[in-house]
Structures are given as C-alpha cells and as structure tokens.
Design a protein around this motif. Structure first.
Motif, PDB file in Angstrom:
ATOM      1  N   UNK A   1       3.953  -2.548   5.304  1.00  0.00           N
ATOM      2  CA  UNK A   1       3.224  -3.942   5.778  1.00  0.00           C
ATOM      3  C   UNK A   1       4.429  -4.846   5.697  1.00  0.00           C
TER       4      UNK A   1
ATOM      5  N   UNK B   1       5.680  26.114  11.450  1.00  0.00           N
ATOM      6  CA  UNK B   1       4.182  25.948  11.414  1.00  0.00           C
ATOM      7  C   UNK B   1       3.953  24.890  10.224  1.00  0.00           C
TER       8      UNK B   1
ATOM      9  N   UNK C   1       4.244  21.665   8.713  1.00  0.00           N
ATOM     10  CA  UNK C   1       5.000  20.426   8.904  1.00  0.00           C
ATOM     11  C   UNK C   1       5.762  19.780   7.606  1.00  0.00           C
TER      12      UNK C   1
ATOM     13  N   UNK D   1       0.916  -1.097   0.070  1.00  0.00           N
ATOM     14  CA  UNK D   1      -0.089  -0.077  -0.020  1.00  0.00           C
ATOM     15  C   UNK D   1       0.963   1.171  -0.024  1.00  0.00           C
ATOM     16  N   UNK D   2       0.846   1.967  -0.973  1.00  0.00           N
ATOM     17  CA  UNK D   2       1.581   3.388  -0.972  1.00  0.00           C
ATOM     18  C   UNK D   2       1.317   4.000   0.574  1.00  0.00           C
TER      19      UNK D   2
ATOM     20  N   UNK E   1       2.396   3.371   3.222  1.00  0.00           N
ATOM     21  CA  UNK E   1       2.212   2.344   4.465  1.00  0.00           C
ATOM     22  C   UNK E   1       3.181   1.576   4.305  1.00  0.00           C
TER      23      UNK E   1
ATOM     24  N   UNK F   1       3.822  15.542  11.369  1.00  0.00           N
ATOM     25  CA  UNK F   1       3.015  16.377  11.991  1.00  0.00           C
ATOM     26  C   UNK F   1       2.681  15.972  13.372  1.00  0.00           C
TER      27      UNK F   1
END
Lengths: 219, 539, 399
Positions: C239, C362, C364, C234-235, C237, C354
C-alpha cells in the motif's frame, strides 16, 4: 385413507398463557421462524461473500478446484434433498388433514432422505481426504492443481460442513416432530411445530441448491 | 388508570425459592437476572478500565517493562473491550431494561417466546462463563484487542478461540432477544396501539432488534472462520496462505458497525421517554424520531467501511463509505433537535432520570459532532487509531448509551423493585459521573490531535501535553468510577428502605405505568389491556 | 496554548497538512457553533421552562414540518462540504498517480520495528540511525568546519548558524536526540531480550515522497503525525501514500495498529533534510557489496531462486523454467495466450506467479515477497543469461 378423525385420540392443547388466541400464536411462531431463517441466511451469506470474493480474484483456481469434485454425487444429493423437501411439504399437508399415519411415514421418509444425503457426503469427504485434499494448510494433494487451490477447498469444506451441521440439526428436529406426531399431538388446529420444522428443512434444502452449482458446476 | 391495587401479589412474591428463578419464563424475572449479570460485567469491565488508566497516569506506568507485564497491559484493554461490548453494553438496555419494560409497554403478558427468552439468558451466562474461563483458565493472556484482527489473532498465543467462542455464544443470546422483540412488537401489541401510537422506546427496540437479527449471524460466521483459521489453518484470512486479512475486517465491521447502533438506539429510545415525561409535554416530532430509528438501522448496514479508510481497502470504497457515514449522522442529529424542541415550553423537573437524560444530550452531542472529523477522509488520516477515536466512541458509548442506561435504570427502578431511591444521592452521583466522564475523555481528544496512538502502554515523557492529558484522564477515570459506585450503592440501598413506589411516580403516560409497582405475575389485571390514549398525551 | 491552536493538530510539516488542518478547523469551529446552539437552547429551556407549579399545563406541539425540514437539510448541506473537501486531499495522498515523479522508499513493518529500503537498495541499520540524530549531525558538521585546513569566506557564519541550531536542539526536548527513547532507556534495559533501537527514516525536503508500506508478519500501521499521513501495513500487500515534506526537522513516526507485546515501542523518528544532504546520505548507504544491478541480481538468484530455476543451458528440466535465453523470448501459456518475456512480464510473474503458467510447470511458484528494487536487479541478471550478444558484451569484446 379415511379422513375421519377421532378427535378423542388427540391430546387437547391450549394456547400458551400470553397469547389471546391460537391464530395469534401461530402467526407469532411463523414470524419468529422466518426471522430465524433470515439469520441463517446471513450466516451462510458470510460464506457466500467469501466465495464471491475469492472466485473473482482467482477464477482459474475455482475452476480447477471444482473439477476435482464429483458433480454426479452432488447432483444425486440435490435430487435427494429436493425429494425430501417435497415429502416434508406433503407431510405437513397430511397433518393438516389429520392423517397421522401418512404424515408419520412421510416424515420418516424425509429423515431417510436426509440420512442418504449424509451418506453420500461421507463418501465424498472420504474420497477427498484419501487424495490429500484438506482445507488450507493441510492441503497435500499431489496431482495437478493451482498453487492456491487450498483456498477453494477451505471454502468448500467450511460451506459444506456448516451445511451438513444444519442437515443434522434438521434431522433431529424432524425426528422430534415425528415422535410428537406419533403421540398424536398434532391435528388440523395445531400443527405449528411441524410447519416450523418444515420451513427450516426447506431452508437447508435451499442453501444446498445454492451451494451445488456454485461449488460443483463452476465451468 | 389502573385497576390494580397495591395489595396484589407482585411477581416477586408470586413464586418463591431459587428454582422459581432458575426455571422462570417470566420476562420480568429474566430482565432482573439480565440486569444483575450485565451490571456485574460493567463492574468487571470498569475494573479493567481503571487499571488501564492507572498504568497510563504516568509515562513510566506502574508495571515493570518486561514482556509479561506488557502483555498484561495489552490484555487489560482487550478484556475491557470484550467485556464492555459483548457482556455489558449490548445486553444492558435491550436484554435487561428492554426485557422488563417491552411487554409492559406493548400491553402484553410476556414476550412472544418466553422459553426462548430464558434460553437467551442462559446462553448469556454460558458465554460469560466461557469468557471467564478464557480470562482465568490459565491460557496465555488475550492481547488482540476486542476486534480480533488477523493475522495477529492467528499468530498470538492468547486465548483467542475461547474468547471468540464466548462471543459466538453471546451472539445467539442476542439473536434470540432480537427475534423475541420483533415478534412481540408485531403480534402482541394491545388493542388500540397502532404502529404510530407505539412509545418511542418500542420503535428504538424494534430497530435494534432488526440489527441484532441481521448483523449478529455475520459475526457468528466470522468468528467461526477465525476459529477454523486457528485450528484448521483454512487460510481465508491469512495472507501467508493466500487469504486476505482485510476481508476479515470487512466481515467484522459488517457486524460491529451495526452493533454500535445496537448499543445506542435503545439508549435513544429511553431518552425520548424520559425527556417527554419530565417535561410533561408531548414529544416533538414523534414520526421523525420513530422513522429516524428505522433509517439509522438501514443505513448503518452500509457504513462499515469507515473503520477501514486506511486499512487497505480501495480509496474509492473509502469515498463511498465516507459519504454514507455522513448520511447516517443526519437521523441522529434530527433526534437531538427533536429532544431539545420537546423541552421548549415544557414543564421541566429535574429528577435523577432527567438529570441523566440532559447529561446524555450534552455528551451525545459532543460524541456526535466529534465523529465528523472521523468521517471526513482527510482528517481521518490524522485521527484514525489515535486517542481521538477512543475519546469519540466513549462519548457515544458511555456518554450516550451508558448514561441513557443509567437514566433508564433510575426511571424504571420504582417499577422494577417497587421502591424509591434517595433522590438527592442519585443527583449527586449523576453530577460526579458527569464531571468524571468529561475529565476522563475530553482530555483524550487533545491526545488524539497530537498523534498519541491507541493501545500503547507508555508514551513519550518529553511531551508535556501528553503527560498532562493522560494525568487528567486517569484522575477523571477514578472520579467516574467513584460516581458509578455511589449510583449503584444508592439503588441497592433503596431495596432496604421503606419508601414504597407508587404505580406511576413520574406521571408518565405509557401503558407500562398502568401496572402495579412491581407488576403482578402476568402484568395487567385486565385479561386484554386496551390502550386508551396515545403516548405522551399529558393533560 | 493559543485558542486557534486548540483545534489544530500537532506540528504541520507537509504540503497537504495545511489543507487537512483547515478542514479540521472548519469542522471543529462549526461543531462548536452547533454545540453552543444546541446546549445553549437546552440550558435556556431548562431554566425558562422549569416547573413552577404542580398543575402546570403544557401546549400540545406535536411537530413543525418547516422546522424539521430545515434542521435536516442544513446539516446535510454542511456535511456535504466536509465530504467534498475531505476526499480530495485523501485521494491525492492515498492514491498518487502511478508514474508521478517521486522519491520512493519501501517501508516494511515487522514485530516490532520498521525497516526502510531506498531505491538504490540501501538501508539504514540501527547503529547508523543513532548517528543520524540531528544533534549529532550538526555537531559533526561544526567539527568538520573547524578542522578545515583552508577556511573559506562565510564559514564563520555557518559555524554561528550551526551553534544556534545545536543550542536549539539541546534545549528543545522534542529535538533532544530521541527523548522518547533516551528518557525511557531504563525501561528498555529491564527487558533483557528486546532492546529496541528504531531506525531513522531520512527524506529530502520539498520532494514528493512515496512510501510503499507492507508488513512481514501481522498488521501494522505506519503513521507520521506531522506529515498527516498514515496507512496500514498489510502482510502480502503493498500500500502506498505520498506526501511532500516542507520543513526540515525531526518528526516521530508510530505504529497505530495493535501488533503485539511491544506495539507501543514500534516508534521512531524521521529526518527531513535538504536535497543535498539527502543525496549524500543515499550515497553513504549504498550497499557496499554492491556491484552492478546484474551482480546483485545474481546473488539474489543464488539465495532465492536457484533450487527451482537453472541458468545453465545444459541443465535438466527443473521445477521452474530455465532462465537461459529467457529474456526476449516468446512464452506460451496454459490458456493459449502468448507474451514476450520483457520487463513487465517477468516482474508480473514474480509478483503473481499463478497468473500465467507455462505448460509443463504445474506448480506455481510460491510468492517470494521481493521488493521492486530486488525484482529490477533480478531482471538485469536474467538479461545477461543469453548467448545472443548483448550490447554490453559486444562492447567488452571490442576492448
């Protein structure tokens, strides 16, 4: 204010061919309408789920986004919609009591409220666009904001735009029953369309009552 | 028995001319129009299926391996899925057969909202037209698969917006049918027909309608969000913008898993009718079958995550979904046992509808049992997204739903058109379909076991098993296609024959058979028909 | 095809494969039993109770509670067994203990190839992959043995063994240097733009392998059928899954999630080699430009971070915080919390910028998509940016 009814004024109406009596027809319409409202709930349910998921992931983003909304405008709109719901409910009552003039006035007042809602919403949207607050990738706001705040506004715009669409459809429906009321088609024994449109309008109102605190009052 | 005579003017003759069809609010005519439209969709989807099998008959395939042709293949399986799911299998039984039969079965003159029924059909036509535009309208081919997974569906150039909008419109059509059926069953049942005296097809259609009403709007909002994703770049599902593509899968399967029950439940209803009728015996375990339909409808909302065991959802979520998926298998199993038990000590004849119903039992049992390794977490790792899945759901969707549709089509055909088809040809078609289907899809189980992934336009030529099984599968597909052609040819030929159908050719006991074949305009000759005896009371 | 093999999956070569296959076999055999039971009864009833005369009567059997309870409860009990046996293996594979001893490999899918990065920062190119074919490896080993100037005892036996392996490989189409690709070679060359050459994944035998899977563009799914593993890439993420190969050999991997035009060609193969061979292999792919982790980190800074993060104490305030004296300092965040800038903090704020924001910055940082190795190197570099004498520096000074 007289409750005397000149039934001759009303166009006589027969039960549709496949129903055996008016009660059966009315009950059927009501059940059908509730099922339709259920589908509307599921539709908005999708947006609410997206809201819950992203808010759980990025609570600060949602707070920061909500701060950029004007809660006063939201509150005004909430009051407007609640008022319109009340007038809608009373309008149905008046139809049931055969008071056509009052019913019509109340229906038109409801339409007015709905339009007021749209006007407020227009100013709100306009203000956001001027600041560069657009959904998703078009977000170009220059002030203090979180890096993924565009997501908050994606949900805000998707939710409110879908809701505005429902308000407009609701207004058209109310205008339609107003017109039929003016023609004198509804009376104590037959007011199904007014009742159904009323149910729909309450749903539109109810969804806003969910949207307002979720979007404007996150802190 | 019915007081109508064969000479009453039937609903075809009651009004004439093309406009009498365009403006009709008669559920029977709408049912017939739905039947024609969804049959056309079956042939379109089937044509794509045959092209897929032709390409995969040999490892090299028949298309040159240039990017355009690779995408052509990818478009074929996408359109096969989209057409079959949204245009054929969802409307086929509820909207086509259901529309015709449901009011007859409850003893009503029409569905509760006839105009909405017509609107549903026109929405279907509009949706189909939009889909057709997406195919031939000059946009680049749609290659996402029918699941429209993001981010690919956002990045690809294909006709995603057109096709998702078509599906969105078709969703409304489905919702309207669902609302209509629920209200009709609630409010328009004939006097004497209590809930537990309803024929089982009504229970099945009722459960289906609940699913249509509750699940379809979620698909609506999902597709709207996908359209917004492509046009407004909202980013809710797009990882590049901080969104989550797995969320899209949750949304999508929250609709699409109940949707497979929207597809199979009405089929189960038809099988209950047919098996009882041709065994001339009361259905075994009526309440169990009726309640299991409702149980399936409820549990099916809780199992969507089993499409996503490997997709990036939490493994513990996978655990829960695996468990619930096993649970939903039980009501289906109960139905199968009940049908077999109904045969026991019956008086069984083998007319065409019954041949299809028995094929259904055979194929659906395989389809159900082969679902178990997919629900089991560890074996699903191996089988997920392979041909095993393809084989499994075709056993359920074709071997289950479509075979049940064929069964119902032959069962109700005399009622619908007033003519009897050729019984022998019907049986031959059934046997060809049965053989063709098994050759096509049983071979795919072996492909899946050995790891052949889905949606590949070529495969390892050195793997002899794969070459053989793909070869078998392709041959089977053409046998199957041939069988379906004979089936429809036989039905159409019956229109021109003079074999008039009696009112109740099969000796069935539900109210729909008390009407004339084809029925008169408002179905029953009595103003308020009364249910005289419970269904399945064979003397 | 032996009867027992019909229901087994393809060749099994990982530690958990046996358990998976045995659950699979159990389900399938029980399914056969149930199928034979149901369809057998159906066929028997069809024949036994066929209609013999038109006026036949049938008994009114509406239900049988005991029977119905039995056929609800028994299947339920059986499938509960499947469920329990299934999830145990699943959790072991998909949710390995975070600190389990393992060889980590980072797998990245992109349209339409898989890339593998090893813990030393090395990766294999497509050209290298062709050389890594098992046949070529065996031939090279044999050649090396023959050329040896001082033959040792046992070399002859080794040559015989290698010869045997070479004949084996040559005769077995599966091992025949990527039959999938060589036989389809003409298919590839017609497509002038994308001649695909898959990369080889090399792993050591009998070692837990943790594959961390992600994607650069759309969804993919990395599957190695013989290892009984598969997981979506998954782009955005990461796993992971874990398996232990137990048989040397060559196994193919595939992409199982529709990802566009060349989805069908997003395949390749995996070598399972001995631990010694793996160590040699890993050494051979170590990045040539190499140097110490800090030096690699510095190059990374130049490429990815320089525009926002200064490293010079005199530099003006940039878009992001200056890195000078960052290591070990105390950081205060917008929400009032504090933290020491240690390894955990730095790697967290690279992965999830973030999460904790230092006041005055300010905006991120956008996600950088760095892998674990790169982050580690970057942190090593940050450690050197300090006027406090580090241990290394003082050592150098002493020299």
């Amino acid at each position: 204010m007289s409750s005397k009814v000149d039934t001759n004024k009303f166009i006589p109406r027969f039960v549709s061919h496949h129903f055996s009596n008016a009660d059966q027809e009315f009950e059927s319409c009501k059940l059908g309408m509730w099922l339709f409202l259920l589908t509307e709930f599921m539709l908005f349910g999708g947006i609410f789920v997206a809201y819950v998921v992203f808010r759980t992931w990025y609570p600060e983003t949602f707070e920061s986004g909500a701060e950029k909304l004007d809660w006063k405008m939201g509150a005004v709109n909430t009051v407007i919609l609640i008022t319109s719901s009340v007038t809608m409910a009373v309008a149905i009552r008046e139809v049931q009591l055969n008071r056509k003039g009052r019913a019509l006035a109340l229906l038109l007042f409801t339409v007015l409220c709905g339009m007021g809602f749209l006007v407020v919403k227009y100013f709100e949207y306009n203000h956001k666009f001027e600041l560069g607050i657009f959904p998703g990738d078009f977000f170009s706001f220059m002030g203090d904001h979180m890096s993924n705040e565009h997501l908050y506004f994606s949900i805000y715009f998707m939710a409110t735009a879908t809701h505005v669409l429902h308000v407009i459809l609701g207004l058209l429906a109310i205008l339609w029953v107003s017109w039929r009321t003016a023609k004198g088609e509804f009376y104590e024994a037959y007011y199904t369309p007014v009742e159904m449109v009323g149910l729909y309008w309450h749903l539109v109102d109810l969804i806003w009552i969910f949207l307002f605190p979720l979007l404007y009052l996150t802190k | 028995m019915s007081t109508t005579t064969q000479n009453d003017v039937n609903f075809y003759q009651a009004k004439k001319g093309i406009m009498s069809w365009v403006y009709t609010i008669d559920h029977k005519r709408i049912g017939i129009m739905y039947l024609i439209a969804s049959s056309l969709a079956l042939f379109a989807g089937g044509a794509f299926a045959l092209m897929i099998r032709a390409q995969l008959a040999t490892p090299g395939g028949m298309l040159p391996m240039t990017p355009e042709y690779k995408d052509t293949y990818n478009m074929w399986f996408t359109l096969h899925g989209v057409i079959m799911v949204f245009l054929f299998i969802i409307p086929a039984i509820p909207a086509a057969l259901g529309n015709f039969i449901l009011p007859l079965m409850v003893g009503a003159k029409d569905v509760a909202f006839p105009k909405m029924n017509l609107a549903s059909f026109y929405l279907y036509v509009i949706g189909a037209a939009i889909a057709l535009y997406g195919i031939v309208g000059g946009e680049s081919p749609l290659t996402t698969g029918w699941t429209f997974y993001l981010p690919y569906s956002k990045e690809t150039a294909g006709a995603v917006i057109t096709m998702t909008f078509a599906a969105f419109v078709l969703g409304f059509s489905s919702i309207f049918t669902g609302i209509n059926f629920i209200v009709t069953i609630h409010k328009l049942r004939a006097p004497g027909m209590s809930w537990y005296k309803m024929p089982l097809l009504l229970w099945a259609l009722y459960a289906t309608s609940i699913l249509q009403v509750l699940a379809t709007p979620v698909l609506g909002i999902t597709l709207l969000l996908l359209i917004a994703e492509r046009t407004l770049q909202v980013g809710i599902f797009d990882p590049a913008l901080g969104g989550d593509p797995v969320l899209f899968q949750h949304f999508f399967w929250f609709y699409s898993h109940p949707a497979v029950y929207i597809m199979i439940l009405p089929g189960m209803g038809i099988i209950s009718e047919v098996i009882s009728c041709f065994s001339r015996k009361v259905i075994f375990g009526y309440k169990a079958i009726a309640n299991s339909s409702i149980a399936i409808a409820v549990i099916s909302f809780l199992v969507w995550g089993h499409h996503m065991f490997l997709s990036g959802q939490s493994v513990y979520a996978g655990l829960v979904f695996s468990f619930l998926t096993f649970l939903v298998a039980i009501p289906s199993a109960i139905k199968v046992f009940n049908w077999v038990a109904t045969l026991h000590r019956g008086s069984i004849t083998f007319e065409t509808p019954m041949c299809y119903a028995l094929s259904f039992l055979f194929l659906f049992t395989i389809g159900g049992l082969t679902g178990l390794p997919l629900a089991t977490l560890s074996t699903d790792i191996v089988l997920h997204d392979t041909y095993y899945v393809v084989a499994h759901f075709h056993y359920v969707m074709f071997g289950g739903t479509v075979i049940a549709f064929f069964s119902g089509l032959h069962f109700y055909w005399p009622k619908m058109v007033g003519k009897m088809y050729n019984e022998t040809v019907g049986k031959i078609a059934c046997i060809i379909v049965f053989i063709g289907f098994n050759v096509t899809f049983f071979s795919q189980f072996f492909l899946g076991y050995t790891g052949m992934p889905r949606r590949y336009f070529t495969y390892d030529s050195s793997n002899e098993l794969w070459s053989q099984m793909h070869g078998f599968s392709s041959i089977g597909a053409f046998i199957l296609g041939f069988g379906v052609l004979i089936l429809f040819a036989n039905l159409i030929a019956s229109l021109f024959s003079d074999r008039k159908a009696p009112n109740n050719p099969w000796g069935a006991t539900t109210m729909d058979w008390e009407t004339q074949s084809p029925p008169v305009l408002e179905n029953f000759s009595e103003d308020v028909p009364v249910m005289k005896k419970a269904p399945y009371e064979y003397e | 095809m032996k009867l027992d093999n019909i229901f087994r999956y393809s060749e099994a070569a990982s530690a958990h494969a046996k358990e998976v296959d045995s659950v699979g076999s159990l389900i399938n055999w029980l399914s056969v039993v149930f199928f034979v039971l149901i369809i057998g009864l159906m066929l028997y009833f069809m024949i036994r109770y066929r209609r013999r005369s038109e006026n036949e009567k049938t008994p009114h059997i509406s239900h049988n509670l005991i029977l119905e309870i039995a056929w609800s409860v028994i299947p339920l009990a059986i499938i509960l067994v499947f469920f329990v046996r299934g999830y145990k293996t699943f959790i072991n594979v998909m949710q390995p203990a975070p600190y389990a001893q393992s060889e980590d490999i980072y797998v990245t899918g992109s349209m339409w190839k898989w890339d593998f990065e090893y813990t030393n920062g090395g990766a294999v190119s497509s050209q290298d992959s062709v050389k890594l074919s098992p046949l070529k490896i065996a031939k090279a080993q044999r050649k090396a043995l023959q050329k040896k100037s001082t033959p040792e005892q046992g070399d002859d036996q080794k040559i015989v063994a290698l010869d045997k392996r070479i004949t084996e490989l040559e005769s077995d189409p599966k091992f025949n240097n990527l039959s999938y690709f060589s036989k389809n070679q003409d298919l590839f060359s017609k497509d002038g733009k994308s001649i695909l050459s898959p990369k080889v994944l090399t792993v050591p035998i009998n070692t837990p392998i943790r594959l961390v899977v992600t994607s650069k563009d759309v969804l993919h799914s990395f599957a190695i059928p013989a290892m009984r593993v598969k997981r979506d890439a998954v782009p955005g993420q990461k796993r992971e899954f874990m398996f232990t190969p137990i048989k040397e050999g060559v196994y193919y991997y595939t992409c199982n999630e529709m990802c566009g035009t060349d989805h069908a060609f997003m395949v390749g193969w995996m070598n399972v080699v001995s631990k010694e061979e793996y160590a040699k292999f890993k050494e051979s792919i170590k990045p040539k430009e190499g140097g110490t982790p800090a030096e690699i980190g510095e190059r990374l800074w130049e490429r990815n971070c320089k525009s926002c993060h200064a490293i010079d104490p005199k530099a003006p305030k940039g878009i992001g915080p200056n890195w000078w004296n960052l290591w070990g300092s105390e950081r205060t965040f917008t929400d009032g919390t504090k933290a020491i800038a240690d390894h955990q903090y730095l790697s967290d704020s690279i992965n999830d910028p973030a999460k904790q924001i230092v006041p005055g910055y300010a905006v991120p940082m956008p996600a950088q998509g760095l892998n674990e190795v790169q982050i580690k190197n970057l942190i090593e570099f940050i450690k050197t940016l300090s006027d406090k004498p580090s241990e290394e520096k003082s050592e150098e000074a002493a020299k």
